[in-house]
Design a protein around this motif. Structure first.
Motif, mmCIF file in Angstrom:
data_model
loop_
_atom_site.group_PDB
_atom_site.id
_atom_site.type_symbol
_atom_site.label_atom_id
_atom_site.label_comp_id
_atom_site.label_asym_id
_atom_site.label_seq_id
_atom_site.Cartn_x
_atom_site.Cartn_y
_atom_site.Cartn_z
ATOM 1 N N UNK A 118 0.809 -1.219 0.000
ATOM 2 C CA UNK A 118 0.000 0.000 0.000
ATOM 3 C C UNK A 118 0.842 1.269 0.000
ATOM 4 N N UNK A 119 2.104 1.178 0.395
ATOM 5 C CA UNK A 119 2.958 2.367 0.377
ATOM 6 C C UNK A 119 3.205 2.858 -1.044
ATOM 7 N N UNK A 120 2.955 2.012 -2.028
ATOM 8 C CA UNK A 120 3.151 2.409 -3.422
ATOM 9 C C UNK A 120 1.904 3.039 -4.037
ATOM 10 N N UNK A 121 0.804 3.054 -3.290
ATOM 11 C CA UNK A 121 -0.437 3.663 -3.779
ATOM 12 C C UNK A 121 -0.398 5.158 -3.495
ATOM 13 N N UNK A 122 -0.762 5.956 -4.471
ATOM 14 C CA UNK A 122 -0.773 7.398 -4.266
ATOM 15 C C UNK A 122 -1.737 7.766 -3.140
ATOM 16 N N UNK A 123 -1.386 8.809 -2.404
ATOM 17 C CA UNK A 123 -2.139 9.171 -1.198
ATOM 18 C C UNK A 123 -3.630 9.364 -1.498
#
Length: 206
Positions: A118-123
């Motif tokens: 999920x850290x790779x998903x844009x905010x």
């Protein structure tokens, strides 16, 4: 032609290094990761089903399957799904930002697993992804998710020279986003590595 999203460029980077990543992460869960997966297992019914987002090489899915869990393995990178298929597993290509989490074969799950993805998903897209995860769960379902702690949006360049977008969240903001999505945090733990802290959260939709 439009520019690729940050998530898409990150997936393209993983396409190029899938085999190396698989070798560097091979093995059964240990330490904090094993504790977190153990808590997920404890919260699942016998023979329960789990949607894994960002399965990568499939090592966590292997572990859960060995414990009697039915795992739907998915990844946004073709290379990772190909690796798993080469090991005899089904892996569905799924982009967490654009694709549905359920279908006729998998209408709902007892659990959702999303570790180190999920850290790779844009905010701006994260709330929608969390809402889809909550909506894919049966009543009383549970999600185990992780997020890099911080509060920034940045590109990181790996040893391969490829770059990966990383969005970090404070614990309060991330757990708040989970709550808005319909997921109630019940347990958390931190995992540290060379680049900082990870927050692992277990949450229920009940």
């Amino acid at each position: 032609m439009s520019e690729p999203t940050r998530n898409r460029e990150t997936l393209d980077s993983y396409e190029a290094i899938a085999s190396d990543y698989a070798e560097s992460t091979r093995g059964t869960p240990s330490g904090v990761g094993a504790e977190a997966l153990g808590r997920l297992l404890d919260a699942l019914p016998a023979g329960g089903s789990v949607l894994e987002l960002g399965s990568g090489p499939g090592w966590d899915a292997d572990f859960l399957s060995s414990q009697g869990v039915r795992v739907r393995r998915t990844d946004g990178a073709v290379s990772f799904c190909d690796l798993q298929r080469g090991r005899g597993h089904r892996c569905d290509l799924l982009d967490v930002t654009t694709d549905a989490f359920t279908d006729a074969t998998w209408p709902a799950y007892d659990g959702v697993l999303a570790l180190f993805v999920l850290q790779h998903v844009e905010r701006a897209a994260t709330p929608s992804v969390l809402a889809k995860a909550a909506g894919a769960l049966r009543p009383g379902g549970v999600a185990l998710v992780s997020m890099r702690e911080g509060g920034t949006d940045a590109w990181q360049v790996g040893e391969s020279g490829r770059r990966y977008h990383v969005t970090t969240w404070t614990r309060d903001d991330f757990e708040g986003a989970l709550a808005v999505a319909g997921l109630t945090p019940t347990w958390h733990v931190r995992l540290a590595d060379d680049e900082g802290d990870w927050l692992l959260v277990l949450a229920t939709n009940g």
